[in-house]
Design an enzyme around this catalytic site. Structure first.
Site, PDB file in Angstrom:
ATOM      1  N   THR A  33     -25.543  21.069   9.463  1.00 35.97           N
ATOM      2  CA  THR A  33     -24.755  20.179  10.307  1.00 35.97           C
ATOM      3  C   THR A  33     -23.640  20.903  11.059  1.00 35.97           C
ATOM      4  O   THR A  33     -23.267  22.024  10.735  1.00 35.97           O
ATOM      5  CB  THR A  33     -24.118  19.060   9.461  1.00 35.97           C
ATOM      6  OG1 THR A  33     -23.188  19.629   8.542  1.00 35.97           O
ATOM      7  CG2 THR A  33     -25.168  18.272   8.702  1.00 35.97           C
ATOM      8  N   ASP A  34     -23.117  20.195  12.049  1.00 36.42           N
ATOM      9  CA  ASP A  34     -21.942  20.690  12.765  1.00 36.42           C
ATOM     10  C   ASP A  34     -20.696  20.180  12.038  1.00 36.42           C
ATOM     11  O   ASP A  34     -20.792  19.568  10.967  1.00 36.42           O
ATOM     12  CB  ASP A  34     -21.983  20.257  14.233  1.00 36.42           C
ATOM     13  CG  ASP A  34     -22.003  18.743  14.424  1.00 36.42           C
ATOM     14  OD1 ASP A  34     -21.648  17.988  13.479  1.00 36.42           O
ATOM     15  OD2 ASP A  34     -22.370  18.298  15.526  1.00 36.42           O
ATOM     16  N   ALA A  35     -19.541  20.385  12.634  1.00 38.11           N
ATOM     17  CA  ALA A  35     -18.283  19.994  11.995  1.00 38.11           C
ATOM     18  C   ALA A  35     -18.179  18.491  11.768  1.00 38.11           C
ATOM     19  O   ALA A  35     -17.451  18.040  10.890  1.00 38.11           O
ATOM     20  CB  ALA A  35     -17.107  20.481  12.829  1.00 38.11           C
ATOM     21  N   GLY A  36     -18.937  17.707  12.528  1.00 42.59           N
ATOM     22  CA  GLY A  36     -18.901  16.255  12.385  1.00 42.59           C
ATOM     23  C   GLY A  36     -19.919  15.706  11.406  1.00 42.59           C
ATOM     24  O   GLY A  36     -20.048  14.490  11.266  1.00 42.59           O
ATOM     25  N   ILE A  38     -23.185  16.032  11.686  1.00 44.87           N
ATOM     26  CA  ILE A  38     -24.413  15.695  12.409  1.00 44.87           C
ATOM     27  C   ILE A  38     -25.307  16.939  12.430  1.00 44.87           C
ATOM     28  O   ILE A  38     -24.832  18.050  12.653  1.00 44.87           O
ATOM     29  CB  ILE A  38     -24.097  15.276  13.868  1.00 44.87           C
ATOM     30  CG1 ILE A  38     -23.112  14.109  13.910  1.00 44.87           C
ATOM     31  CG2 ILE A  38     -25.375  14.981  14.645  1.00 44.87           C
ATOM     32  CD1 ILE A  38     -23.633  12.822  13.328  1.00 44.87           C
TER      33      ILE A  38
END
Length: 164
Positions: A33-36, A38
């Site tokens: 995932t990314d920082a969010g 997602i």
């Protein structure tokens, strides 16, 4: 498929459903995932690659052995020639996903698959790929006969059990 016993019950390699599609479950980890939280878009390609590799494993073909040239399959591997991917909805951290793989077309040196990545039955992403068989020098070569036969058998089953 090869002389290896077919595996249809769930395993680390997934399983073949009654309609011939290959199903591969996976969980989304933090690294995906990314920082969010997602799933990063390129990781859907990794999920699809894992599913295709595991489908081949269940068919009795291991990619390392194929590349090394053991048995009836002599020194070949597969390379993606064309890829189209559509994203419909995001996957998130700790989601449980399932990658479905279907054979679409089989030609002399190439084959095509359609893959869908789902969460709880909802399609999140669809990928259509054409893969080409290459030798150690990177040149296109015909699909080895045992692989072709296994793919054609699977494709025929998938086509015969598709809803009209």
């Amino acid at each position: 498929m090869s002389d290896a016993a077919p595996i249809s019950a769930p395993s680390l390699s997934g399983w073949f459903a009654a309609d011939g599609t290959h199903r591969y479950p996976l969980r989304v980890y933090y690294e995906d995932t990314d920082a969010g939280g997602i799933v990063y878009h390129a990781n859907y390609l990794r999920f699809a690659e894992r599913a295709r590799t595991e489908m081949l494993t269940l068919m009795g073909f291991r990619q390392a052995e194929m590349a090394a040239g053991s048995g009836d399959v002599t020194g070949v591997s597969f390379a993606v020639r064309r890829l189209t991917i559509d994203f419909d909805a995001p996957a998130k951290l700790e989601d449980t996903l399932e990658v479905e793989t279907r054979m679409v077309d089989i030609r002399g040196a190439s084959f095509a698959v359609a893959q869908a990545i789902r969460r709880d039955g909802r399609v999140l992403a669809r990928a259509d790929l054409q893969l080409v068989t290459i030798n150690r020098a990177g040149r296109a070569v015909r699909l080895p006969e045992p692989v072709r036969t296994a793919m054609e058998t699977l494709h025929a089953k998938q086509k015969s059990l598709q809803p009209a």
